[in-house]
Design a protein around this motif. Structure first.
Motif, mmCIF file in Angstrom:
data_model
loop_
_atom_site.group_PDB
_atom_site.id
_atom_site.type_symbol
_atom_site.label_atom_id
_atom_site.label_comp_id
_atom_site.label_asym_id
_atom_site.label_seq_id
_atom_site.Cartn_x
_atom_site.Cartn_y
_atom_site.Cartn_z
ATOM 1 N N VAL A 45 0.868 -1.167 0.000
ATOM 2 C CA VAL A 45 0.000 0.000 0.000
ATOM 3 C C VAL A 45 0.913 1.227 0.000
ATOM 4 N N ALA A 46 0.720 2.092 -0.990
ATOM 5 C CA ALA A 46 1.615 3.244 -1.152
ATOM 6 C C ALA A 46 0.946 4.534 -0.686
ATOM 7 N N PHE A 47 1.779 5.391 -0.103
ATOM 8 C CA PHE A 47 1.347 6.732 0.280
ATOM 9 C C PHE A 47 2.363 7.727 -0.239
ATOM 10 N N MET A 48 1.919 8.957 -0.461
ATOM 11 C CA MET A 48 2.858 9.984 -0.868
ATOM 12 C C MET A 48 3.856 10.180 0.264
ATOM 13 N N ALA A 49 5.141 10.314 -0.098
ATOM 14 C CA ALA A 49 6.211 10.359 0.903
ATOM 15 C C ALA A 49 6.009 11.503 1.905
ATOM 16 N N ASP A 50 5.449 12.599 1.445
ATOM 17 C CA ASP A 50 5.299 13.729 2.364
ATOM 18 C C ASP A 50 4.105 13.557 3.304
ATOM 19 N N ALA A 51 3.382 12.440 3.176
ATOM 20 C CA ALA A 51 2.271 12.154 4.084
ATOM 21 C C ALA A 51 2.667 11.103 5.120
ATOM 22 N N VAL A 52 3.961 10.747 5.154
ATOM 23 C CA VAL A 52 4.437 9.682 6.039
ATOM 24 C C VAL A 52 5.387 10.247 7.084
ATOM 25 N N THR A 53 5.193 9.838 8.343
ATOM 26 C CA THR A 53 6.094 10.238 9.423
ATOM 27 C C THR A 53 6.574 9.001 10.157
ATOM 28 N N PHE A 54 7.880 8.807 10.223
ATOM 29 C CA PHE A 54 8.441 7.679 10.969
ATOM 30 C C PHE A 54 8.729 8.105 12.405
#
Ligand SMILES: [Zn+2]
Ligand SMILES: [Zn+2]
Length: 141
Positions: A45-54
């Motif tokens: 499942v892919a998300f836009m990188a700028d919508a992801v926080t590690f």
């Protein structure tokens, strides 16, 4: 679907949060994913990188060509991959999501590498190779 969802590794030291709707949900039958996950078929499942926080422990990565796969340095759980040619998205292993049941795959990729005994008669579109256009090879079907 909830606006903000989370995922992480098996031991819980590596966590992440995603925002918004996924850009892609698919099953992949390629041999690279098979080696990387140990599973006969992988789901992403892919998300836009700028919508992801590690958060928590930083992922370890292993790169081969333009593809970099991340995993938990403590428990080894595969977490995601990024492809430098389409670097604006992060492709998470479906099983890394806390609520994988929310993401129904929409297609099969790389079915030309599908294991012969694996039968998934789900009626979804089946792409012989990649289903995501990449600039320099433009593969599909
Ligand atoms: Zn872990
Ligand atoms: Zn694959």
């Amino acid at each position: 679907m909830t606006d903000q969802l989370e995922g992480g590794c098996q031991c819980g030291e590596l966590r992440y949060r995603v925002q918004g709707e996924p850009s892609y949900v698919a099953l992949c039958h390629c041999a690279d994913c098979r080696k990387a996950t140990g599973a006969p078929v992988s789901a992403f499942v892919a998300f836009m990188a700028d919508a992801v926080t590690f958060s928590g422990q930083s992922p370890r990565t292993y790169s081969e060509g333009p593809v970099s796969r991340s995993f938990c340095a403590t428990c080894g759980s595969p977490i995601a991959y990024v492809d430098a040619r389409i670097g604006d998205q992060i492709f998470f292993l479906l099983g890394a999501m806390d609520a994988p049941e929310l993401y129904k795959p929409t297609l099969h990729a790389y079915v030309r590498e599908q294991l012969p005994f694996l039968h998934m008669p789900d009626g979804l579109p089946r792409h012989l190779k990649s289903s995501v256009p990449r600039p320099e090879d433009g593969t599909d079907q």
